[in-house]
Design a protein around this motif. Sequence first.
Motif, PDB file in Angstrom:
ATOM      1  N   ARG A  66      44.548  35.997  42.081  1.00  0.00           N
ATOM      2  CA  ARG A  66      43.546  35.258  41.294  1.00  0.00           C
ATOM      3  C   ARG A  66      42.235  36.022  41.158  1.00  0.00           C
ATOM      4  O   ARG A  66      41.483  35.797  40.215  1.00  0.00           O
ATOM      5  CB  ARG A  66      43.304  33.892  41.924  1.00  0.00           C
ATOM      6  CG  ARG A  66      44.462  32.959  41.684  1.00  0.00           C
ATOM      7  CD  ARG A  66      44.152  31.550  42.136  1.00  0.00           C
ATOM      8  NE  ARG A  66      45.192  30.654  41.652  1.00  0.00           N
ATOM      9  CZ  ARG A  66      45.748  29.710  42.372  1.00  0.00           C
ATOM     10  NH1 ARG A  66      45.347  29.494  43.612  1.00  0.00           N
ATOM     11  NH2 ARG A  66      46.695  28.949  41.855  1.00  0.00           N
ATOM     12  N   GLU A  67      41.960  36.944  42.084  1.00  0.00           N
ATOM     13  CA  GLU A  67      40.736  37.740  42.012  1.00  0.00           C
ATOM     14  C   GLU A  67      40.896  39.015  41.187  1.00  0.00           C
ATOM     15  O   GLU A  67      39.901  39.661  40.855  1.00  0.00           O
ATOM     16  CB  GLU A  67      40.256  38.089  43.423  1.00  0.00           C
ATOM     17  CG  GLU A  67      39.729  36.883  44.170  1.00  0.00           C
ATOM     18  CD  GLU A  67      39.240  37.214  45.562  1.00  0.00           C
ATOM     19  OE1 GLU A  67      39.101  38.408  45.890  1.00  0.00           O
ATOM     20  OE2 GLU A  67      38.999  36.271  46.328  1.00  0.00           O
ATOM     21  N   ARG A  69      41.379  41.462  38.048  1.00  0.00           N
ATOM     22  CA  ARG A  69      40.904  41.390  36.671  1.00  0.00           C
ATOM     23  C   ARG A  69      42.044  41.045  35.721  1.00  0.00           C
ATOM     24  O   ARG A  69      41.830  40.408  34.689  1.00  0.00           O
ATOM     25  CB  ARG A  69      40.229  42.695  36.278  1.00  0.00           C
ATOM     26  CG  ARG A  69      38.926  42.898  37.068  1.00  0.00           C
ATOM     27  CD  ARG A  69      38.295  44.227  36.857  1.00  0.00           C
ATOM     28  NE  ARG A  69      37.820  44.393  35.507  1.00  0.00           N
ATOM     29  CZ  ARG A  69      37.606  45.579  34.952  1.00  0.00           C
ATOM     30  NH1 ARG A  69      37.818  46.672  35.632  1.00  0.00           N
ATOM     31  NH2 ARG A  69      37.161  45.655  33.723  1.00  0.00           N
ATOM     32  N   GLU A  70      43.258  41.447  36.071  1.00  0.00           N
ATOM     33  CA  GLU A  70      44.420  41.146  35.233  1.00  0.00           C
ATOM     34  C   GLU A  70      44.658  39.647  35.094  1.00  0.00           C
ATOM     35  O   GLU A  70      45.178  39.187  34.079  1.00  0.00           O
ATOM     36  CB  GLU A  70      45.695  41.772  35.827  1.00  0.00           C
ATOM     37  CG  GLU A  70      45.729  43.259  35.806  1.00  0.00           C
ATOM     38  CD  GLU A  70      45.230  43.875  37.109  1.00  0.00           C
ATOM     39  OE1 GLU A  70      44.265  43.347  37.691  1.00  0.00           O
ATOM     40  OE2 GLU A  70      45.796  44.891  37.518  1.00  0.00           O
ATOM     41  N   PHE A  71      44.284  38.881  36.122  1.00  0.00           N
ATOM     42  CA  PHE A  71      44.607  37.454  36.158  1.00  0.00           C
ATOM     43  C   PHE A  71      44.040  36.701  34.956  1.00  0.00           C
ATOM     44  O   PHE A  71      44.675  35.770  34.457  1.00  0.00           O
ATOM     45  CB  PHE A  71      44.123  36.823  37.468  1.00  0.00           C
ATOM     46  CG  PHE A  71      44.680  35.444  37.700  1.00  0.00           C
ATOM     47  CD1 PHE A  71      45.985  35.287  38.136  1.00  0.00           C
ATOM     48  CD2 PHE A  71      43.907  34.310  37.479  1.00  0.00           C
ATOM     49  CE1 PHE A  71      46.516  34.018  38.350  1.00  0.00           C
ATOM     50  CE2 PHE A  71      44.427  33.049  37.697  1.00  0.00           C
ATOM     51  CZ  PHE A  71      45.738  32.900  38.130  1.00  0.00           C
ATOM     52  N   GLU A  72      42.893  37.111  34.471  1.00  0.00           N
ATOM     53  CA  GLU A  72      42.304  36.408  33.325  1.00  0.00           C
ATOM     54  C   GLU A  72      43.063  36.680  32.027  1.00  0.00           C
ATOM     55  O   GLU A  72      42.832  36.008  31.018  1.00  0.00           O
ATOM     56  CB  GLU A  72      40.827  36.765  33.164  1.00  0.00           C
ATOM     57  CG  GLU A  72      40.566  38.222  32.829  1.00  0.00           C
ATOM     58  CD  GLU A  72      39.099  38.585  32.901  1.00  0.00           C
ATOM     59  OE1 GLU A  72      38.504  38.802  31.830  1.00  0.00           O
ATOM     60  OE2 GLU A  72      38.561  38.651  34.018  1.00  0.00           O
ATOM     61  N   HIS A  73      44.000  37.628  32.057  1.00  0.00           N
ATOM     62  CA  HIS A  73      44.763  37.983  30.858  1.00  0.00           C
ATOM     63  C   HIS A  73      46.230  37.574  30.938  1.00  0.00           C
ATOM     64  O   HIS A  73      47.017  37.936  30.060  1.00  0.00           O
ATOM     65  CB  HIS A  73      44.682  39.491  30.615  1.00  0.00           C
ATOM     66  CG  HIS A  73      43.287  39.973  30.423  1.00  0.00           C
ATOM     67  ND1 HIS A  73      42.579  39.773  29.253  1.00  0.00           N
ATOM     68  CD2 HIS A  73      42.446  40.616  31.269  1.00  0.00           C
ATOM     69  CE1 HIS A  73      41.374  40.291  29.385  1.00  0.00           C
ATOM     70  NE2 HIS A  73      41.261  40.805  30.588  1.00  0.00           N
ATOM     71  N   ARG A  75      49.198  34.319  32.047  1.00  0.00           N
ATOM     72  CA  ARG A  75      49.414  32.898  32.322  1.00  0.00           C
ATOM     73  C   ARG A  75      50.264  32.852  33.589  1.00  0.00           C
ATOM     74  O   ARG A  75      51.388  33.349  33.612  1.00  0.00           O
ATOM     75  CB  ARG A  75      50.132  32.226  31.157  1.00  0.00           C
ATOM     76  CG  ARG A  75      50.496  30.788  31.430  1.00  0.00           C
ATOM     77  CD  ARG A  75      50.974  30.043  30.196  1.00  0.00           C
ATOM     78  NE  ARG A  75      52.035  30.753  29.508  1.00  0.00           N
ATOM     79  CZ  ARG A  75      52.539  30.380  28.321  1.00  0.00           C
ATOM     80  NH1 ARG A  75      52.056  29.324  27.696  1.00  0.00           N
ATOM     81  NH2 ARG A  75      53.509  31.069  27.754  1.00  0.00           N
ATOM     82  N   VAL A 146      48.812  44.452  30.809  1.00  0.00           N
ATOM     83  CA  VAL A 146      47.439  43.981  30.549  1.00  0.00           C
ATOM     84  C   VAL A 146      46.590  45.119  29.989  1.00  0.00           C
ATOM     85  O   VAL A 146      45.802  44.916  29.064  1.00  0.00           O
ATOM     86  CB  VAL A 146      46.814  43.380  31.831  1.00  0.00           C
ATOM     87  CG1 VAL A 146      45.319  43.139  31.651  1.00  0.00           C
ATOM     88  CG2 VAL A 146      47.522  42.080  32.198  1.00  0.00           C
ATOM     89  N   THR A 150      44.811  44.771  26.403  1.00  0.00           N
ATOM     90  CA  THR A 150      43.357  44.742  26.262  1.00  0.00           C
ATOM     91  C   THR A 150      42.777  46.063  25.772  1.00  0.00           C
ATOM     92  O   THR A 150      41.636  46.105  25.324  1.00  0.00           O
ATOM     93  CB  THR A 150      42.690  44.405  27.613  1.00  0.00           C
ATOM     94  OG1 THR A 150      43.002  45.432  28.557  1.00  0.00           O
ATOM     95  CG2 THR A 150      43.142  43.052  28.130  1.00  0.00           C
TER      96      THR A 150
END
Length: 160
Positions: A66-67, A69-73, A75, A146, A150
């Motif tokens: 969850r920490e 950076r990939e997690f925000e991209h 599901r 990711v 991005t």
Amino acid sequence: MPLSPSAFRLSPSVWLVSVVVACLFATAVSAQVRVRPDSIIDLVYLGGPDCPYCRAWEAKELPRLREMREFEHIRFTHVPKTIRQSVPEPAQLPAHLKPLYDQMVGKTGGRGGSPQFVLLLDGVAVRGGFGTRTYHDLLPVMTELVTIKTGKPVSLREAE
């Protein structure tokens, strides 16, 4: 003096590492062709409270994930299941995973055991399997997807 064929033989460990690296590269390259800026990258975790390995993964690895950076991209979806159960039947899956049941079973080998993980790209199972080692093997592939999506390099080490 010509080299004998035995000069080109690899030790089993070198051969295995070569095969694993080639598979990871092939997966990333084949996925790269399909990754778009609007692609949906899914990481599906299948496990439950009756599984000590799942509880350990949830306590240690899930917060790290969850920490990242990939997690925000991506599901991330947790599909609860018991240790003995394979991928739950479609009726027990979230709506976005119901049509992917067969692919998820294929990537996890249709076996019981927990935890299980499946990495999906735009509704296609890219990689998956059983055990926490599978999760660690999926991370570089997820990072690569990711990064391609991005257009920005992301390092696994940034979250550690």
